[in-house]
Motif scaffolding. Structure first.
Motif, PDB file in Angstrom:
ATOM      1  N   MET A   1      -3.182  -2.599  -5.515  1.00 47.68           N
ATOM      2  CA  MET A   1      -2.162  -3.552  -5.125  1.00 47.68           C
ATOM      3  C   MET A   1      -1.002  -2.813  -4.444  1.00 47.68           C
ATOM      4  O   MET A   1      -0.541  -1.786  -4.916  1.00 47.68           O
ATOM      5  CB  MET A   1      -1.671  -4.283  -6.378  1.00 47.68           C
ATOM      6  N   THR A   2      -0.551  -3.356  -3.324  1.00 47.20           N
ATOM      7  CA  THR A   2       0.534  -2.695  -2.607  1.00 47.20           C
ATOM      8  C   THR A   2       1.883  -3.149  -3.154  1.00 47.20           C
ATOM      9  O   THR A   2       2.034  -4.249  -3.659  1.00 47.20           O
ATOM     10  CB  THR A   2       0.476  -3.007  -1.102  1.00 47.20           C
ATOM     11  N   ASN A   3       2.830  -2.277  -3.019  1.00 45.14           N
ATOM     12  CA  ASN A   3       4.185  -2.537  -3.492  1.00 45.14           C
ATOM     13  C   ASN A   3       4.968  -3.203  -2.355  1.00 45.14           C
ATOM     14  O   ASN A   3       5.243  -2.564  -1.342  1.00 45.14           O
ATOM     15  CB  ASN A   3       4.836  -1.216  -3.894  1.00 45.14           C
ATOM     16  N   PRO A   4       5.363  -4.479  -2.500  1.00 43.50           N
ATOM     17  CA  PRO A   4       6.080  -5.157  -1.425  1.00 43.50           C
ATOM     18  C   PRO A   4       7.467  -4.571  -1.163  1.00 43.50           C
ATOM     19  O   PRO A   4       8.049  -4.817  -0.116  1.00 43.50           O
ATOM     20  CB  PRO A   4       6.185  -6.613  -1.913  1.00 43.50           C
ATOM     21  N   LEU A   5       7.971  -3.775  -2.089  1.00 50.16           N
ATOM     22  CA  LEU A   5       9.279  -3.157  -1.904  1.00 50.16           C
ATOM     23  C   LEU A   5       9.193  -1.687  -1.515  1.00 50.16           C
ATOM     24  O   LEU A   5      10.204  -0.987  -1.514  1.00 50.16           O
ATOM     25  CB  LEU A   5      10.133  -3.329  -3.166  1.00 50.16           C
ATOM     26  N   ALA A   6       8.005  -1.226  -1.157  1.00 47.36           N
ATOM     27  CA  ALA A   6       7.862   0.153  -0.690  1.00 47.36           C
ATOM     28  C   ALA A   6       8.623   0.294   0.628  1.00 47.36           C
ATOM     29  O   ALA A   6       8.557  -0.584   1.499  1.00 47.36           O
ATOM     30  CB  ALA A   6       6.394   0.503  -0.498  1.00 47.36           C
ATOM     31  N   HIS A   9       7.003  -0.307   3.952  1.00 52.16           N
ATOM     32  CA  HIS A   9       6.559  -1.676   4.241  1.00 52.16           C
ATOM     33  C   HIS A   9       7.706  -2.562   4.741  1.00 52.16           C
ATOM     34  O   HIS A   9       7.485  -3.748   5.009  1.00 52.16           O
ATOM     35  CB  HIS A   9       5.955  -2.328   2.988  1.00 52.16           C
ATOM     36  N   GLN A  10       8.905  -2.003   4.843  1.00 47.53           N
ATOM     37  CA  GLN A  10      10.088  -2.793   5.178  1.00 47.53           C
ATOM     38  C   GLN A  10      10.332  -2.822   6.685  1.00 47.53           C
ATOM     39  O   GLN A  10      10.447  -1.780   7.321  1.00 47.53           O
ATOM     40  CB  GLN A  10      11.316  -2.231   4.466  1.00 47.53           C
TER      41      GLN A  10
END
Length: 153
Positions: A1-6, A9-10
């Motif tokens: 699962m990817t971290n949406p707050l990485a 990814h911003q």
């Protein structure tokens, strides 16, 4: 699962990083012309249309007069522009290129191609990127304008 707050990814960080790198690339090119990046932006507006009012330049660059005035002073001190008060309204000032400012345009004409070379993108790819960024900015400005009128919880 990817971290949406990485961080990687911003969108905000990608734009920030690309903006800093782009400004640095311009800075290196503009050093040869003896101007800064913000001064280049002012000159671009005048190379498009000479004799612009201060308010017009502020609107074109999305700057306030407190930010623009020091830029204009430095450009005037460098002999690239001159300020002229309107005879019809002494409160209004128009900014005009001097001969040196107009001549500098020909020395700057290769900057878009040099930027494309530095990025590894073609001029048309950079144009497409610019269009996406303009659309993004307009959409977010419109969205922010609408949300400013709403009450926040």
């Amino acid at each position: 699962m990817t971290n949406p707050l990485a961080l990687d990814h911003q969108v905000c960080f990608a734009l920030y990083s690309a903006s800093r790198a782009t400004t640095a690339a311009y800075r290196a090119m503009l050093d040869d012309l003896g101007i800064t990046y913000p001064q280049y932006l002012v000159l671009l507006t005048l190379w498009e249309r000479d004799g612009r009012g201060v308010r017009d330049i502020c609107e074109a660059l999305d700057l306030d007069t407190g930010t623009l005035s020091p830029l204009l002073k430095r450009l005037e001190g460098s002999g690239l522009i001159e300020r002229r008060r309107l005879s019809t309204d002494e409160r209004r000032v128009e900014i005009h290129l001097t001969e040196a400012g107009a001549t500098l345009r020909s020395k700057a004409e290769d900057i878009p191609a040099r930027l494309a070379e530095a990025t590894g993108l073609s001029l048309s790819e950079l144009g497409e990127l610019r269009e996406v960024l303009v659309r993004l900015g307009k959409t977010l400005q419109s969205s922010n304008a609408h949300s400013d009128g709403k009450k926040k919880p």
